[in-house]
Design a protein around this motif. Structure first.
Motif, PDB file in Angstrom:
ATOM      1  N   ARG A  32      14.543  12.508 -24.096  1.00  0.00           N
ATOM      2  CA  ARG A  32      13.827  13.063 -25.237  1.00  0.00           C
ATOM      3  C   ARG A  32      12.313  12.949 -25.002  1.00  0.00           C
ATOM      4  N   THR A  35      11.303  15.502 -22.427  1.00  0.00           N
ATOM      5  CA  THR A  35      11.291  16.831 -23.028  1.00  0.00           C
ATOM      6  C   THR A  35      10.038  17.016 -23.890  1.00  0.00           C
ATOM      7  N   GLU A  36       9.682  16.026 -24.664  1.00  0.00           N
ATOM      8  CA  GLU A  36       8.475  16.108 -25.488  1.00  0.00           C
ATOM      9  C   GLU A  36       7.225  16.210 -24.614  1.00  0.00           C
ATOM     10  N   ASP A  37       7.210  15.454 -23.497  1.00  0.00           N
ATOM     11  CA  ASP A  37       6.075  15.537 -22.573  1.00  0.00           C
ATOM     12  C   ASP A  37       5.966  16.924 -21.946  1.00  0.00           C
ATOM     13  N   ILE A  38       7.110  17.499 -21.566  1.00  0.00           N
ATOM     14  CA  ILE A  38       7.116  18.853 -20.973  1.00  0.00           C
ATOM     15  C   ILE A  38       6.633  19.872 -21.991  1.00  0.00           C
ATOM     16  N   ILE A  39       7.114  19.767 -23.233  1.00  0.00           N
ATOM     17  CA  ILE A  39       6.691  20.697 -24.283  1.00  0.00           C
ATOM     18  C   ILE A  39       5.197  20.566 -24.537  1.00  0.00           C
ATOM     19  N   ALA A  40       4.694  19.345 -24.591  1.00  0.00           N
ATOM     20  CA  ALA A  40       3.259  19.138 -24.833  1.00  0.00           C
ATOM     21  C   ALA A  40       2.438  19.699 -23.679  1.00  0.00           C
ATOM     22  N   GLU A  42       3.322  22.151 -21.610  1.00  0.00           N
ATOM     23  CA  GLU A  42       3.407  23.615 -21.681  1.00  0.00           C
ATOM     24  C   GLU A  42       2.511  24.162 -22.791  1.00  0.00           C
ATOM     25  N   GLU A  43       2.482  23.483 -23.913  1.00  0.00           N
ATOM     26  CA  GLU A  43       1.623  23.907 -25.015  1.00  0.00           C
ATOM     27  C   GLU A  43       0.150  23.800 -24.628  1.00  0.00           C
ATOM     28  N   SER A  44      -0.197  22.731 -23.926  1.00  0.00           N
ATOM     29  CA  SER A  44      -1.577  22.566 -23.462  1.00  0.00           C
ATOM     30  C   SER A  44      -1.945  23.647 -22.464  1.00  0.00           C
ATOM     31  N   THR A  46      -0.552  26.633 -22.203  1.00  0.00           N
ATOM     32  CA  THR A  46      -0.617  27.904 -22.924  1.00  0.00           C
ATOM     33  C   THR A  46      -1.932  28.013 -23.685  1.00  0.00           C
TER      34      THR A  46
END
Length: 157
Positions: A32, A35-40, A42-44, A46
């Motif tokens: 988890r 996954t949160e690190d990957i999402i953060a 990717e958001e950064s 983007t």
């Protein structure tokens, strides 16, 4: 006696189950967090890409130097204005000259030269043979051009 033999085994199984469950929970927490690190991340990324695109668009939109093009447009507009003024002056002179035409003399004074010229032209036409069609077409186009020209000089559209 059955319970005495299996109670230690059950306690050991419960302990192993707790260890397995704990390991699964730890792995799920790690997954988890990953996954949160990957999402953060990717958001950064983007956000960085969007900001970069906005900056590039701003440079393209507002960084373009069109002063030379504007200067050429002004030069062209000034030239067109000068040509319009010159044409208006010429047209005013022509219209003034056309308005000044009047026939003060008798019609006989005008008819003698016209009669002489028309007789000569009629003889030339009669003797031209197959060239008559070209003469007819030229005459029609000439008359139409004169009528259109006079109409335009008088201020027609």
């Amino acid at each position: 006696m059955f319970n005495l033999m299996h109670v230690p085994q059950l306690a050991n199984d419960d302990k192993n189950t707790g260890l397995i469950t704990g390991a699964i929970e730890e792995q799920m927490d790690a997954d988890r967090q990953n996954t949160e690190d990957i999402i953060a991340a990717e958001e950064s990324n983007t956000t960085t890409i969007i900001n970069n695109n906005n900056e590039n668009t701003e440079k393209i939109t507002n960084g373009y130097d069109n002063s030379a093009l504007n200067a050429e447009n002004d030069k062209l507009n000034n030239s067109l204005t000068e040509y319009d003024n010159a044409e208006k002056q010429v047209m005013d002179k022509v219209n003034h000259a056309l308005d000044d035409i009047n026939f003060n003399q008798s019609l006989d004074n005008y008819m003698q030269p016209i009669l002489l010229c028309s007789t000569f032209m009629q003889r030339l036409y009669d003797n031209s043979g197959g060239f008559k069609d070209v003469i007819n077409l030229t005459l029609i186009v000439s008359i139409a051009s004169i009528v259109i020209g006079i109409y335009r000089f008088k201020g027609g559209d």
